[in-house]
Design a protein around this motif. Sequence first.
Motif, PDB file in Angstrom:
ATOM      1  N   LEU A 146      -2.773  -1.385  -4.192  1.00 47.87           N
ATOM      2  CA  LEU A 146      -4.031  -1.358  -4.990  1.00 47.87           C
ATOM      3  C   LEU A 146      -3.743  -0.860  -6.468  1.00 47.87           C
ATOM      4  N   LEU A 147      -3.262   0.479  -6.440  1.00 41.58           N
ATOM      5  CA  LEU A 147      -3.359   0.878  -7.876  1.00 41.58           C
ATOM      6  C   LEU A 147      -2.444   0.297  -8.879  1.00 41.58           C
ATOM      7  N   PRO A 148      -1.268   0.100  -8.330  1.00 41.16           N
ATOM      8  CA  PRO A 148      -0.390  -0.782  -9.429  1.00 41.16           C
ATOM      9  C   PRO A 148      -0.824  -2.035  -9.894  1.00 41.16           C
ATOM     10  N   LYS A 149      -1.853  -2.600  -9.318  1.00 40.38           N
ATOM     11  CA  LYS A 149      -2.694  -3.743 -10.013  1.00 40.38           C
ATOM     12  C   LYS A 149      -3.158  -3.506 -11.178  1.00 40.38           C
ATOM     13  N   LEU A 150      -3.654  -2.240 -11.248  1.00 43.56           N
ATOM     14  CA  LEU A 150      -4.362  -1.870 -12.422  1.00 43.56           C
ATOM     15  C   LEU A 150      -4.039  -0.834 -13.128  1.00 43.56           C
ATOM     16  N   CYS A 151      -2.752  -0.130 -12.937  1.00 48.09           N
ATOM     17  CA  CYS A 151      -2.243   1.030 -13.558  1.00 48.09           C
ATOM     18  C   CYS A 151      -0.704   0.950 -13.653  1.00 48.09           C
ATOM     19  N   GLY A 152      -0.044   1.248 -14.597  1.00 47.98           N
ATOM     20  CA  GLY A 152       1.454   1.307 -14.812  1.00 47.98           C
ATOM     21  C   GLY A 152       2.209   2.436 -14.284  1.00 47.98           C
ATOM     22  N   LEU A 153       1.505   3.422 -13.573  1.00 51.85           N
ATOM     23  CA  LEU A 153       2.256   4.655 -13.130  1.00 51.85           C
ATOM     24  C   LEU A 153       2.974   4.139 -11.739  1.00 51.85           C
ATOM     25  N   ASP A 154       3.884   5.082 -11.687  1.00 50.52           N
ATOM     26  CA  ASP A 154       4.859   4.869 -10.296  1.00 50.52           C
ATOM     27  C   ASP A 154       3.968   5.516  -9.084  1.00 50.52           C
ATOM     28  N   PHE A 155       3.377   5.026  -8.247  1.00 53.84           N
ATOM     29  CA  PHE A 155       2.570   5.827  -7.052  1.00 53.84           C
ATOM     30  C   PHE A 155       3.645   5.960  -5.954  1.00 53.84           C
ATOM     31  N   ARG A 156       4.808   5.929  -5.902  1.00 54.42           N
ATOM     32  CA  ARG A 156       5.479   6.301  -4.830  1.00 54.42           C
ATOM     33  C   ARG A 156       5.718   7.726  -4.633  1.00 54.42           C
ATOM     34  N   GLU A 157       5.900   8.110  -3.458  1.00 55.19           N
ATOM     35  CA  GLU A 157       5.866   9.402  -2.980  1.00 55.19           C
ATOM     36  C   GLU A 157       6.349  10.521  -3.774  1.00 55.19           C
ATOM     37  N   ARG A 158       7.839  10.111  -4.175  1.00 51.18           N
ATOM     38  CA  ARG A 158       8.486  11.068  -5.136  1.00 51.18           C
ATOM     39  C   ARG A 158       8.145  10.970  -6.378  1.00 51.18           C
TER      40      ARG A 158
END
Length: 219
Positions: A146-158
């Motif tokens: 969901l969040l990458p649809k709205l934000c350019g951050l990398d939300f992967r665990e690392r």
Amino acid sequence: MTEEALRRSPLHEVLQAAGAGFEVRSGWWVPTSLVSAADDAVTALTIADESAHGKLLLEGERAAGVISAALRVEAPSVGLSAPCGDGRVYALRPDFFFVATHPGAEAELVERLHAAVGDAGGMVAVTDVTDGRSQIRVSGSVCRQLLPKLCGLDFRERSFPDGCGKISSLARTTQLILRCDHDGVLSFRIVGGRSLGAYVWETMVQAGSEWGISPVVGG
């Protein structure tokens, strides 16, 4: 306290229109019931209003020392956080911290922080932004979709581990994004300007519709 003096979330009208029931807690009208989707939605994707939670900002070159003295924890490194009593302190810059608390706990923390600022000789601003910010929590395994649809951050665990906090653009607005897993469930808090709260909520609900996002009562 009169009904007019009670504090309201910037999402109050949105939740009221969705059929939420309310009660008074810590001087706020807070939702106590919402029309919920199927039980399995709880582990898929949920969204909750936590705007009544306390929110404090500390800024200044001696902010880390004030954090340590007042909250009795070592100030975390930039991008990370540390527990402080019933709340959590996030380091956004070496001189800029965000303190998250349970509803009603912010007043006592402000007093402790101001006392520590005095002992440190000033140079640190402590600001209670509880009323001026919305706080939205999204939880579930598909948050990383969901969040990458709205934000350019990398939300992967690392790149975004539990306890991490970052300021970024989300839905074309500036928001503080905090990783805050609960009982093993992936969770993020989105904290931003009060006037943008309803827009961010509705945008996230629309973006999460493909996963059956379910509004729930916040903690």
